[in-house]
Design a protein around this motif. Structure first.
Motif, PDB file in Angstrom:
ATOM      1  N   HIS A  40       0.794  -1.221   0.025  1.00 24.77           N
ATOM      2  CA  HIS A  40      -0.091  -0.017   0.022  1.00 24.77           C
ATOM      3  C   HIS A  40       0.840   1.075   0.004  1.00 24.77           C
ATOM      4  O   HIS A  40       0.622   2.185  -0.666  1.00 24.77           O
ATOM      5  CB  HIS A  40      -0.890  -0.073   1.138  1.00 24.77           C
ATOM      6  CG  HIS A  40      -1.628   1.302   1.505  1.00 24.77           C
ATOM      7  ND1 HIS A  40      -2.711   1.852   0.510  1.00 24.77           N
ATOM      8  CD2 HIS A  40      -1.389   2.367   2.497  1.00 24.77           C
ATOM      9  CE1 HIS A  40      -3.080   2.847   1.246  1.00 24.77           C
ATOM     10  NE2 HIS A  40      -2.544   3.152   2.012  1.00 24.77           N
ATOM     11  N   THR A  43       2.505   1.735  -3.428  1.00 21.97           N
ATOM     12  CA  THR A  43       1.809   2.045  -4.405  1.00 21.97           C
ATOM     13  C   THR A  43       1.293   3.654  -4.025  1.00 21.97           C
ATOM     14  O   THR A  43       1.437   4.463  -5.094  1.00 21.97           O
ATOM     15  CB  THR A  43       0.283   1.360  -4.373  1.00 21.97           C
ATOM     16  OG1 THR A  43       0.508   0.106  -4.337  1.00 21.97           O
ATOM     17  CG2 THR A  43      -0.709   1.717  -5.367  1.00 21.97           C
ATOM     18  N   LYS A  44       1.095   4.026  -2.891  1.00 17.62           N
ATOM     19  CA  LYS A  44       0.937   5.431  -2.642  1.00 17.62           C
ATOM     20  C   LYS A  44       2.311   6.274  -2.963  1.00 17.62           C
ATOM     21  O   LYS A  44       2.127   7.328  -3.511  1.00 17.62           O
ATOM     22  CB  LYS A  44       0.722   5.567  -1.151  1.00 17.62           C
ATOM     23  CG  LYS A  44       0.313   6.932  -0.782  1.00 17.62           C
ATOM     24  CD  LYS A  44      -0.364   7.230   0.548  1.00 17.62           C
ATOM     25  CE  LYS A  44      -0.915   8.330   0.916  1.00 17.62           C
ATOM     26  NZ  LYS A  44      -1.440   8.464   2.354  1.00 17.62           N
ATOM     27  N   LYS A 292      -0.569  -5.213  -8.387  1.00 17.97           N
ATOM     28  CA  LYS A 292      -0.888  -5.341  -7.378  1.00 17.97           C
ATOM     29  C   LYS A 292      -1.596  -6.325  -6.966  1.00 17.97           C
ATOM     30  O   LYS A 292      -1.392  -7.359  -6.106  1.00 17.97           O
ATOM     31  CB  LYS A 292      -1.818  -3.955  -6.767  1.00 17.97           C
ATOM     32  CG  LYS A 292      -2.019  -3.878  -5.328  1.00 17.97           C
ATOM     33  CD  LYS A 292      -2.923  -2.898  -4.882  1.00 17.97           C
ATOM     34  CE  LYS A 292      -2.238  -1.577  -5.428  1.00 17.97           C
ATOM     35  NZ  LYS A 292      -3.278  -0.519  -4.925  1.00 17.97           N
TER      36      LYS A 292
END
Length: 594
Positions: A40, A43-44, A292
């Motif tokens: 997460h 990805t951010k 993902k």
């Protein structure tokens, strides 16, 4: 706390196989959660990096656009200050229709020519006076624009540039400014300058230079919340961005016509316009999203495979432990023959093989010891019976020695009386059944009886001295451990010599131990005496065997760091007996309590 103890006890009672499986599941779950959290954040971080990259490219686009507009603004400054244009417009202002006004109009028109073609994005240059319109390039659509509003804005700016666009300018973009008379600084209004620019081409070229393609990008410009570029679009950007918090971040995600868009917003400081850069989110992030989900899927798949393999491995390992438990249970029930198992642990070198071999060796040793103990018990019983049959009543021996003592006193034989009395005391202590640890005072009494007998034998040749303060009399020492040391000194110092022998018994105190020392003249100890006797490299004389027995007793009672040590110093042979302080204190407290 009680509830926690309940769960802890319940976990302890769970089968080992289930414990290991549960620990593996929890470990895999924690690893998966940690992985998903990291994914997460990655990805951010990728979103932020993508924004930074696009923002940098977009900044180049904006800089390019502002640079072109700044160039056009400079051209407008040159037009307003052009001498020919100033003179022509002044003449037109001061004179009405005559033969020269047409010439002045033509001169002004021709003066616009070099400015018109100085920049590829200029579509037309227009001069609007109170009575005339002079245009170079495309026709000025005066009927389609809000000319009064634009003129009034230019007059209010008093010669400063304004950029007009949107509905007011018929979806075109104009650089507008007032031209004033510069001669003698009269500053009279001569005309309003309108430079119509091809804003669409400027933006298109700037985007192309930055590497953007028109089919994957939407670029929208707002002036006072009114869209001025592009002329036609299906996106109402104002309604989408009305609730955005621009102080938090400059990029957002929005769904437009069922399509997710990645939007970056900003301002063009030069003209006070707001711009919005829209890109198809799916084209940018589809491969990231697929990666993902694929990563999550394969992570779960690998975790399941790992769990199955772990369970299989645990089963294959624990079946050998289960077999060991069966053997232990049967051994506890008295079944010495283990259950049949088609597996050989002799050649297995891991812990399981070691456990099985050790247990088998232990069961064999226990069986041998049990058989030997059984035989010894039978022999002991026979020996005890024979000893009871042949035992002499110790009271008969004591009474006999008392009779000898009485008769010696009656006939004045003091030496015989002393020896009989001392020998009786020695026998009483030797065959008594008390504890193995006695007070030092009791041991010294026993030693004094022994010395009395030896002084009768050796007379003045034996000089014996006890240098122990009475404060140490109540410490506990092993029974009959000092007399053999004194006897050893007598044997080696006096048996083969007629010289006087000095023997001294003393005590020293260290941090955690007592040191009882027996020092004598007339002999010397060999190096490593005890080791040589134990290894049979030296044949013991006199009480040599007794020394090894005393050393073994002390080590068994107190530990290997205590025992006997031997050394020679200043003509004395010295043997040191060491015992711990704390052990003596604890035994003393226990003795007093009892």
């Amino acid at each position: 706390m009680h509830k926690n103890n309940y769960y802890f006890t319940a976990f302890q009672n769970v089968a080992l196989r289930k414990k290991i499986t549960l620990i593996v599941i929890i470990s895999l779950l924690l690893i998966c959660i940690s992985f998903l959290i990291n994914l997460h954040f990655l990805t951010k971080q990728y979103d932020n990096d993508l924004y930074d990259a696009n923002a940098q490219l977009l900044n180049n686009v904006i800089t390019n656009i502002e640079s072109q507009m700044s160039t056009i603004a400079d051209i407008s400054s040159y037009v307003t200050a052009d001498t020919s244009i100033q003179e022509s417009l002044t003449y037109l202002l001061d004179n009405q229709e005559n033969t020269k006004t047409a010439i002045s109009r033509r001169d002004a028109y021709e003066a616009l020519y070099p400015y018109m073609f100085s920049n590829e994005y200029i579509k037309s240059i227009t001069l609007i006076t109170d009575h005339d319109i002079i245009t170079m390039g495309e026709n000025f659509p005066s009927a389609l624009v809000d000319l009064d509003t634009m003129n009034n804005q230019a007059i209010q700016n008093a010669g400063r540039i304004s950029w007009e666009s949107g509905k007011t300018a018929n979806q075109s973009t104009y650089c507008v400014r007032e031209i004033r008379e510069l001669k003698y600084v009269k500053l009279r209004k001569l005309a309003i300058l309108y430079i119509r620019i091809d804003m669409e081409q400027i933006i298109s070229d700037a985007l192309e230079d930055a590497g953007y393609a028109a089919d994957v990008i939407d670029f929208i410009i707002l002036q006072n919340k009114e869209q001025i570029y592009p002329n036609e679009t299906s996106i109402d950007i104002s309604s989408i961005t009305s609730d955005w918090d621009y102080d938090t971040k400059s990029y957002h995600m929005a769904t437009i016509d069922s399509q997710k868009k990645f939007i970056i917003s900003g301002s063009m400081r030069y003209v006070d316009w707001d711009y919005y850069y829209l890109r198809d989110y799916d084209r940018i992030f589809n491969h990231i999203t697929r990666a993902k989900y694929a990563t999550i899927f394969y992570t779960m798949l690998i975790s399941m495979i790992a769990l199955l393999l772990t369970n299989f491995s645990v089963q294959s390992i624990l079946k050998h432990l289960d077999y060991l438990v069966v053997k232990i249970r049967q051994f506890g029930e008295g079944i010495t023959k283990p259950p049949k198992k088609n597996y050989n642990y002799e050649n297995r070198t891991d812990e399981i093989g070691t456990l099985h071999r050790s247990f088998d060796q232990m069961t064999h040793s226990v069986k041998v010891l049990r058989d030997e103990n059984y035989d010894k018990q039978i022999l002991l019983k026979d020996t005890t019976i024979k000893m009871l049959e042949q035992q002499i009543n110790p009271h008969f021996l004591y009474n006999t020695l008392d009779t000898i003592n009485w008769m010696a006193q009656m006939y004045g034989a003091d030496d015989i009386s002393t020896m009989a009395l001392s020998l009786g005391n020695l026998f009483r202590v030797s065959i008594s059944q008390n504890n193995d640890l006695i007070h030092l005072e009791t041991e010294l009494d026993f030693l004094n009886n022994y010395i009395q007998i030896q002084k009768i034998r050796f007379k003045e040749r034996l000089q014996f001295e006890i240098s122990i303060p009475k404060q140490y009399y109540q410490i506990f020492i092993p029974k009959l451990c000092i007399q053999p040391l004194v006897e050893n000194a007598l044997i080696h110092a006096m048996e083969h010599s007629d010289e006087t022998c000095n023997i001294e018994l003393s005590i020293e105190e260290e941090e955690n131990k007592y040191l009882l020392k027996v020092s004598n003249t007339g002999s010397a100890f060999e190096d490593d005496l005890l080791e040589k006797i134990e290894q049979h490299t030296l044949k013991p004389e006199g009480s040599g065997v007794g020394l090894t027995n005393i050393s073994s007793r002390i080590k068994l009672i107190y530990g290997t760091e205590y025992g006997l040590s031997f050394y020679n110093k200043n003509g004395y042979a010295i043997v040191v007996l060491s015992i711990p302080k704390e052990y003596s204190k604890e035994h003393n407290n226990s003795f007093q309590t009892t």
